[in-house]
Design an enzyme around this catalytic site. Structure first.
Site, PDB file in Angstrom:
ATOM      1  N   SER A  37       0.819  -1.221   0.000  1.00  0.00           N
ATOM      2  CA  SER A  37       0.000   0.000   0.000  1.00  0.00           C
ATOM      3  C   SER A  37       0.850   1.267   0.000  1.00  0.00           C
ATOM      4  CB  SER A  37      -0.934   0.005   1.209  1.00  0.00           C
ATOM      5  OG  SER A  37      -0.194   0.012   2.420  1.00  0.00           O
ATOM      6  N   ARG A  38       2.098   1.149   0.429  1.00  0.00           N
ATOM      7  CA  ARG A  38       2.965   2.338   0.471  1.00  0.00           C
ATOM      8  C   ARG A  38       4.435   1.909   0.466  1.00  0.00           C
ATOM      9  NH1 ARG A  38       1.588   2.643   6.588  1.00  0.00           N
ATOM     10  NH2 ARG A  38       3.480   1.731   7.480  1.00  0.00           N
ATOM     11  N   SER A  94      16.800  -7.036   5.411  1.00  0.00           N
ATOM     12  CA  SER A  94      17.328  -5.725   5.820  1.00  0.00           C
ATOM     13  C   SER A  94      18.815  -5.893   6.104  1.00  0.00           C
ATOM     14  CB  SER A  94      16.625  -5.266   7.095  1.00  0.00           C
ATOM     15  OG  SER A  94      17.367  -4.244   7.732  1.00  0.00           O
ATOM     16  N   TYR A 100      13.638  -7.208  15.364  1.00  0.00           N
ATOM     17  CA  TYR A 100      13.612  -6.964  13.917  1.00  0.00           C
ATOM     18  C   TYR A 100      14.796  -7.679  13.245  1.00  0.00           C
ATOM     19  CZ  TYR A 100      13.543  -4.092   9.598  1.00  0.00           C
ATOM     20  OH  TYR A 100      13.501  -3.653   8.300  1.00  0.00           O
ATOM     21  N   ALA A 124      16.500 -10.231  14.316  1.00  0.00           N
ATOM     22  CA  ALA A 124      16.339 -11.686  14.377  1.00  0.00           C
ATOM     23  C   ALA A 124      15.354 -12.152  13.307  1.00  0.00           C
ATOM     24  CB  ALA A 124      15.852 -12.096  15.763  1.00  0.00           C
TER      25      ALA A 124
HETATM   26  P1  NAD Z   1       6.450   0.940   5.350  1.00  0.00           P
HETATM   27  O1  NAD Z   1       6.105   0.964   6.793  1.00  0.00           O
HETATM   28  O2  NAD Z   1       6.263   2.154   4.529  1.00  0.00           O
HETATM   29  O3  NAD Z   1       5.704  -0.260   4.623  1.00  0.00           O
HETATM   30  C1  NAD Z   1       5.438  -1.486   5.235  1.00  0.00           C
HETATM   31  C2  NAD Z   1       4.219  -2.065   4.572  1.00  0.00           C
HETATM   32  O4  NAD Z   1       3.919  -3.346   5.157  1.00  0.00           O
HETATM   33  C3  NAD Z   1       2.981  -1.190   4.796  1.00  0.00           C
HETATM   34  O5  NAD Z   1       2.242  -1.113   3.604  1.00  0.00           O
HETATM   35  C4  NAD Z   1       2.214  -1.938   5.873  1.00  0.00           C
HETATM   36  O6  NAD Z   1       0.852  -1.672   5.861  1.00  0.00           O
HETATM   37  C5  NAD Z   1       2.533  -3.371   5.483  1.00  0.00           C
HETATM   38  N1  NAD Z   1       2.287  -4.324   6.558  1.00  0.00           N
HETATM   39  C6  NAD Z   1       2.714  -4.265   7.838  1.00  0.00           C
HETATM   40  N2  NAD Z   1       2.270  -5.315   8.524  1.00  0.00           N
HETATM   41  C7  NAD Z   1       1.541  -6.060   7.649  1.00  0.00           C
HETATM   42  C8  NAD Z   1       0.828  -7.278   7.766  1.00  0.00           C
HETATM   43  N3  NAD Z   1       0.762  -7.928   8.927  1.00  0.00           N
HETATM   44  N4  NAD Z   1       0.212  -7.770   6.671  1.00  0.00           N
HETATM   45  C9  NAD Z   1       0.250  -7.113   5.484  1.00  0.00           C
HETATM   46  N5  NAD Z   1       0.911  -5.945   5.324  1.00  0.00           N
HETATM   47  C10 NAD Z   1       1.554  -5.433   6.392  1.00  0.00           C
HETATM   48  O7  NAD Z   1       7.963   0.486   5.314  1.00  0.00           O
HETATM   49  P2  NAD Z   1       8.954   0.159   4.101  1.00  0.00           P
HETATM   50  O8  NAD Z   1      10.205   0.861   4.407  1.00  0.00           O
HETATM   51  O9  NAD Z   1       8.316   0.336   2.781  1.00  0.00           O
HETATM   52  O10 NAD Z   1       9.204  -1.397   4.395  1.00  0.00           O
HETATM   53  C11 NAD Z   1       8.999  -2.420   3.436  1.00  0.00           C
HETATM   54  C12 NAD Z   1       9.902  -3.592   3.788  1.00  0.00           C
HETATM   55  O11 NAD Z   1      11.263  -3.182   3.663  1.00  0.00           O
HETATM   56  C13 NAD Z   1       9.733  -4.077   5.226  1.00  0.00           C
HETATM   57  O12 NAD Z   1       9.815  -5.489   5.271  1.00  0.00           O
HETATM   58  C14 NAD Z   1      10.921  -3.475   5.932  1.00  0.00           C
HETATM   59  O13 NAD Z   1      11.293  -4.195   7.081  1.00  0.00           O
HETATM   60  C15 NAD Z   1      11.970  -3.519   4.842  1.00  0.00           C
HETATM   61  N6  NAD Z   1      13.088  -2.588   5.018  1.00  0.00           N
HETATM   62  C16 NAD Z   1      12.895  -1.245   5.065  1.00  0.00           C
HETATM   63  C17 NAD Z   1      13.993  -0.400   5.256  1.00  0.00           C
HETATM   64  C18 NAD Z   1      13.870   1.096   5.321  1.00  0.00           C
HETATM   65  O14 NAD Z   1      14.876   1.733   5.640  1.00  0.00           O
HETATM   66  N7  NAD Z   1      12.745   1.685   5.034  1.00  0.00           N
HETATM   67  C19 NAD Z   1      15.265  -0.957   5.359  1.00  0.00           C
HETATM   68  C20 NAD Z   1      15.413  -2.335   5.300  1.00  0.00           C
HETATM   69  C21 NAD Z   1      14.320  -3.145   5.115  1.00  0.00           C
END
Ligand code: NAD
Length: 242
Positions: free
Chosen positions: A12-13, A137, A150, A152
Site C-alpha cells: 500500500s505504500r 534488511s 527486527y 532476528a
Molecule cells: P512501510 O512501513 O512504509 O511499509 C510497510 C508495509 O507493510 C505497509 O504497507 C504496511 O501496511 C505493510 N504491513 C505491515 N504489517 C503487515 C501485515 N501484517 N500484513 C500485510 N501488510 C503489512 O515500510 P517500508 O520501508 O516500505 O518497508 C517495506 C519492507 O522493507 C519491510 O519489510 C521493511 O522491514 C523492509 N526494510 C525497510 C527499510 C527502510 O529503511 N525503510 C530498510 C530495510 C528493510
C-alpha cells in the site's frame, strides 16, 4: 507463457508500492496486498485498471493469506512471482521487548513469508517456474542495536531464502533476497533530519536510498536476466554494509 502475475505483500505504500508500480510498468499483473490500508491500496490499483488488484490479508494470519491467494487465483490465475515485503519496525532496548512484541515481529516478517511461500508454491511447482524475492534488511545481515527482534526476524528471512532456494531450485523456482539499507519511507519516520543526514554521510554513495532503487533490484531478481541467480542476498544499501 501468459502474462506473469506478481503478488507484492505490504504494497500500500513505501517499498512495496514502488515494487508494485515497477512490475506494473514492466507489464506484469500485480496483486497489491494490504492489511489495514485499504484506501491507499485501492488508490494505487486504480492507476492500473485491470492490471492491479488490491487484496487484503494480514500476512501473519494463515487463513487470511489462503483466502488472498484464492482471490488472486480467481482474478489472475496464479502467482508466478511472489515478493515478501510486508514488515513492521520497532526501536526499543532488548530489555523492553515484550513477549507479545517479539512474537508479532516474527509473525509478520518470518511467518508471513512462510505462509505466502507455501501458498504460492503449488502453482509454481505445477508450472515448474517461479520467482520468490524476500525483503530482509541490512540489520538481518549485521544486527542493529535497539532492533534485536527486527534483526532476528530479518536474519531468519535470509535463512528461509537460502534453504528454500536449495529445495526448490530443481523445480525451476528461484528464491532470492534483497537487504535494503536505509530507505526513505514511513518506516524512517522516527528518525530526525539530523539522524538521516548522519546516516547519509556514513553511506559511501552519499545518500539514503529510495523505494524505487529497491524496486529495481527486486524486478531484476524476478526477471530473465537473473535466471541463474538463486539463494542470494543482494544488498541495496549504497555501500553502508560491505
Ligand atoms: P512501510 O512501513 O512504509 O511499509 C510497510 C508495509 O507493510 C505497509 O504497507 C504496511 O501496511 C505493510 N504491513 C505491515 N504489517 C503487515 C501485515 N501484517 N500484513 C500485510 N501488510 C503489512 O515500510 P517500508 O520501508 O516500505 O518497508 C517495506 C519492507 O522493507 C519491510 O519489510 C521493511 O522491514 C523492509 N526494510 C525497510 C527499510 C527502510 O529503511 N525503510 C530498510 C530495510 C528493510
Amino acid at each position: 507463457m501468459r502474462e506473469k502475475t506478481v503478488l507484492v505483500t505490504g504494497a500500500s505504500r513505501g517499498i512495496g508500492a514502488a515494487v508494485a508500480r515497477a512490475f506494473a510498468n514492466a507489464g506484469y499483473r500485480v496483486a497489491v496486498n494490504y492489511n489495514t490500508s485499504k484506501t491507499e491500496a485501492e488508490a494505487l490499483a486504480a492507476q492500473w485498471p485491470g492490471q492491479m488488484l488490491p487484496v487484503q490479508a494480514d500476512v501473519a494470519d494463515r487463513a487470511q493469506v489462503e483466502a488472498m491467494f484464492r482471490q488472486v487465483q480467481e482474478a489472475f490465475g496464479g502467482v508466478d512471482v511472489l515478493v515478501c515485503n510486508a514488515g513492521i519496525a520497532r526501536q526499543e532496548l532488548f530489555t523492553d521487548v515484550t513477549p507479545a512484541a517479539w512474537q508479532r515481529m516474527l509473525d509478520v516478517h518470518l511467518s508471513g513469508a512462510f505462509h505466502c511461500c507455501q501458498c504460492a508454491l503449488p502453482h509454481m511447482l505445477h508450472q515448474k517456474w517461479g520467482r520468490i524475492v524476500t525483503v530482509s534488511s541490512m540489520w538481518g545481515q549485521v544486527g542493529g542495536s535497539c532492533e534485536v527482534a527486527y534483526s532476528a526476524a530479518k536474519a531468519g528471512l535470509i535463512g528461509l531464502t537460502r534453504a528454500l532456494a536449495k529445495e526448490e531450485g530443481p523445480s525451476g523456482i528461484t528464491v532470492n533476497c534483497v537487504a535494503p539499507g536505509v530507505i526513505e519511507t514511513d518506516m524512517m519516520a522516527a528518525f530526525s533530519a539530523n539522524d538521516k543526514a548522519a546516516l547519509a554521510e556514513e553511506t559511501p554513495l552519499g545518500s539514503l536510498g529510495s523505494p524505487e532503487q529497491v524496486a529495481k533490484a527486486i524486478l531484476f531478481l524476478a526477471g530473465d536476466d537473473a535466471d541463474y541467480i538463486t539463494g542470494q542476498v543482494l544488498g541495496v544499501n549504497g555501500g553502508l554494509v560491505v
